[in-house]
Design a protein around this motif. Structure first.
Motif, short mmCIF file in Angstrom:
data_model
loop_
_atom_site.label_atom_id
_atom_site.label_comp_id
_atom_site.label_asym_id
_atom_site.label_seq_id
_atom_site.Cartn_x
_atom_site.Cartn_y
_atom_site.Cartn_z
N LYS A 26 0.81 -1.23 0.00
CA LYS A 26 0.00 0.00 0.00
C LYS A 26 0.84 1.27 0.00
O LYS A 26 0.35 2.35 -0.32
N TYR A 27 2.14 1.15 0.31
CA TYR A 27 3.04 2.30 0.31
C TYR A 27 3.85 2.41 -0.98
O TYR A 27 4.73 3.26 -1.09
N SER A 28 3.61 1.53 -1.92
CA SER A 28 4.33 1.54 -3.21
C SER A 28 5.85 1.50 -3.02
O SER A 28 6.60 2.23 -3.68
N VAL A 29 6.32 0.62 -2.13
CA VAL A 29 7.75 0.56 -1.82
C VAL A 29 8.59 0.17 -3.04
O VAL A 29 9.74 0.61 -3.18
N GLY A 30 8.03 -0.63 -3.93
CA GLY A 30 8.75 -0.97 -5.16
C GLY A 30 8.94 0.24 -6.05
O GLY A 30 10.01 0.45 -6.62
N ASN A 31 7.90 1.07 -6.16
CA ASN A 31 8.00 2.30 -6.96
C ASN A 31 8.97 3.30 -6.35
O ASN A 31 9.65 4.01 -7.08
N ILE A 32 8.99 3.36 -5.03
CA ILE A 32 9.92 4.28 -4.37
C ILE A 32 11.36 3.89 -4.71
O ILE A 32 12.17 4.74 -5.11
N LEU A 33 11.68 2.62 -4.56
CA LEU A 33 13.04 2.17 -4.88
C LEU A 33 13.33 2.36 -6.37
O LEU A 33 14.43 2.83 -6.74
N LEU A 34 12.40 2.03 -7.22
CA LEU A 34 12.58 2.22 -8.66
C LEU A 34 12.90 3.68 -8.97
O LEU A 34 13.82 3.99 -9.74
N HIS A 35 12.15 4.60 -8.38
CA HIS A 35 12.40 6.04 -8.60
C HIS A 35 13.81 6.42 -8.16
O HIS A 35 14.52 7.14 -8.87
N LYS A 36 14.24 5.93 -7.01
CA LYS A 36 15.59 6.24 -6.51
C LYS A 36 16.65 5.72 -7.47
O LYS A 36 17.66 6.39 -7.71
N LEU A 37 16.42 4.53 -8.02
CA LEU A 37 17.37 3.97 -8.98
C LEU A 37 17.42 4.80 -10.26
O LEU A 37 18.51 5.14 -10.75
N ILE A 38 16.27 5.13 -10.82
CA ILE A 38 16.22 5.92 -12.05
C ILE A 38 16.91 7.26 -11.83
O ILE A 38 17.76 7.68 -12.63
N LYS A 39 16.58 7.91 -10.75
CA LYS A 39 17.17 9.23 -10.45
C LYS A 39 18.69 9.10 -10.28
O LYS A 39 19.44 9.93 -10.81
N ASN A 40 19.14 8.08 -9.58
CA ASN A 40 20.57 7.87 -9.36
C ASN A 40 21.32 7.70 -10.68
O ASN A 40 22.36 8.32 -10.90
N TYR A 41 20.79 6.87 -11.56
CA TYR A 41 21.50 6.62 -12.81
C TYR A 41 21.41 7.79 -13.78
O TYR A 41 22.32 8.02 -14.56
N ASP A 42 20.34 8.55 -13.71
CA ASP A 42 20.25 9.78 -14.50
C ASP A 42 21.30 10.78 -14.00
O ASP A 42 22.06 11.34 -14.79
N GLU A 43 21.37 10.98 -12.69
CA GLU A 43 22.33 11.93 -12.11
C GLU A 43 23.78 11.50 -12.31
O GLU A 43 24.67 12.34 -12.32
N ASN A 44 24.02 10.20 -12.49
CA ASN A 44 25.37 9.70 -12.71
C ASN A 44 25.69 9.54 -14.20
O ASN A 44 26.61 8.80 -14.57
N ASN A 45 24.92 10.24 -15.01
CA ASN A 45 25.18 10.35 -16.46
C ASN A 45 25.18 9.02 -17.20
O ASN A 45 25.95 8.82 -18.14
N TYR A 46 24.30 8.13 -16.79
CA TYR A 46 24.12 6.90 -17.57
C TYR A 46 23.30 7.26 -18.81
O TYR A 46 22.55 8.23 -18.82
N GLU A 47 23.46 6.46 -19.85
CA GLU A 47 22.75 6.73 -21.10
C GLU A 47 21.31 6.24 -21.06
O GLU A 47 20.43 6.88 -21.62
N LEU A 48 21.11 5.08 -20.44
CA LEU A 48 19.75 4.55 -20.42
C LEU A 48 19.50 3.64 -19.23
O LEU A 48 20.42 3.12 -18.60
N PHE A 49 18.24 3.49 -18.95
CA PHE A 49 17.73 2.60 -17.91
C PHE A 49 16.88 1.58 -18.65
O PHE A 49 15.82 1.91 -19.18
N ASP A 50 17.37 0.35 -18.74
CA ASP A 50 16.71 -0.70 -19.51
C ASP A 50 15.84 -1.53 -18.57
O ASP A 50 16.34 -2.16 -17.64
N PHE A 51 14.53 -1.52 -18.80
CA PHE A 51 13.60 -2.27 -17.96
C PHE A 51 13.60 -3.77 -18.30
O PHE A 51 12.95 -4.55 -17.63
N THR A 52 14.30 -4.15 -19.33
CA THR A 52 14.40 -5.52 -19.82
C THR A 52 13.04 -6.07 -20.24
O THR A 52 12.06 -5.34 -20.29
N ILE A 53 13.00 -7.36 -20.54
CA ILE A 53 11.79 -7.94 -21.12
C ILE A 53 10.63 -7.95 -20.11
O ILE A 53 10.85 -7.88 -18.90
#
Length: 167
Positions: free
Chosen positions: A128-155
C-alpha cells in the motif's frame, strides 16, 4: 524491451517528475509512522540480506502469479544465492528499508553506462506504500544523475514499464 533514454531530456525529465510526485506522497505517508532508508550502495552483509529477501519474496510473487518459478531450478537459485560472492563492478544491489527491515530490493546489472533492471521484488505487507515504486524512482534518479545513457527495464510487459519508457 522498454527503455528510459536519459539523453531524450524532455521526455525523461517528464517521466521522472511524474514518478517523483507519486513516490513523494508515499514517502511522506511512510515517514509519519516509520523510518525509511534507501540504500543504493549496500555493504556485503546487506547484499546477503538483499539476496535472502529476494529469494523469499520472489518465490512468493511467482507462486501468487502462477508464473514459471525459475528459483525452483537449482542452477538459477544457486546463481542468485552466490551473487554477493562476486566482487564485480557490474552487479548492482539496492534496497529500501522501513525501520531497518528490507521491504523492497533490486539486483541488476550496469555496463557501458547502461543500467539493467533485472530482479525487483517487494514485501506485499508494504504494498500500500508503493515501496517498489519508491526504490525504482531512486534507482532511475541515481543513474540519471550519474550520467548513464539509459535505464533498460528488460523484457516483460508490466504496466509500469510501459508508463516509464521513452523508447
Amino acid at each position: 524491451s522498454y527503455k528510459l533514454i536519459f539523453s531524450k531530456k524532455e521526455t525523461s525529465v517528464n517521466i521522472i517528475s511524474k514518478l517523483q510526485k507519486k513516490v513523494k506522497y508515499e514517502e511522506n505517508r511512510i515517514q509519519k509512522s516509520f523510518k525509511i532508508v534507501c540504500d543504493l550502495k549496500p555493504d556485503i552483509e546487506t547484499k546477503k540480506r538483499i539476496i535472502n529477501f529476494f529469494m523469499v519474496e520472489k518465490k512468493k510473487q511467482l507462486d501468487r502469479s502462477n508464473a514459471w518459478n525459475y528459483l525452483n531450478i537449482k542452477k538459477f537459485s544457486d546463481y542468485i544465492a552466490n551473487l554477493s560472492d562476486f566482487n564485480s563492478e557490474f552487479i548492482d544491489f539496492s534496497c529500501l528499508k522501513i525501520n531497518s527491515k528490507i521491504v523492497s530490493s533490486h539486483i541488476g546489472y550496469k555496463f557501458n553506462r547502461q543500467f539493467y533492471y533485472i530482479f525487483p521484488v517487494y514485501d506485499t505487507e508494504f504494498k500500500k506504500y508503493s515501496v517498489g515504486n519508491i526504490l525504482l524512482h531512486k534507482l532511475i534518479k541515481n543513474y540519471d544523475e550519474n550520467n548513464y545513457e539509459l535505464f533498460d527495464f528488460t523484457i516483460g510487459s508490466e504496466l509500469y514499464k510501459k508508463k516509464l519508457n521513452n523508447n
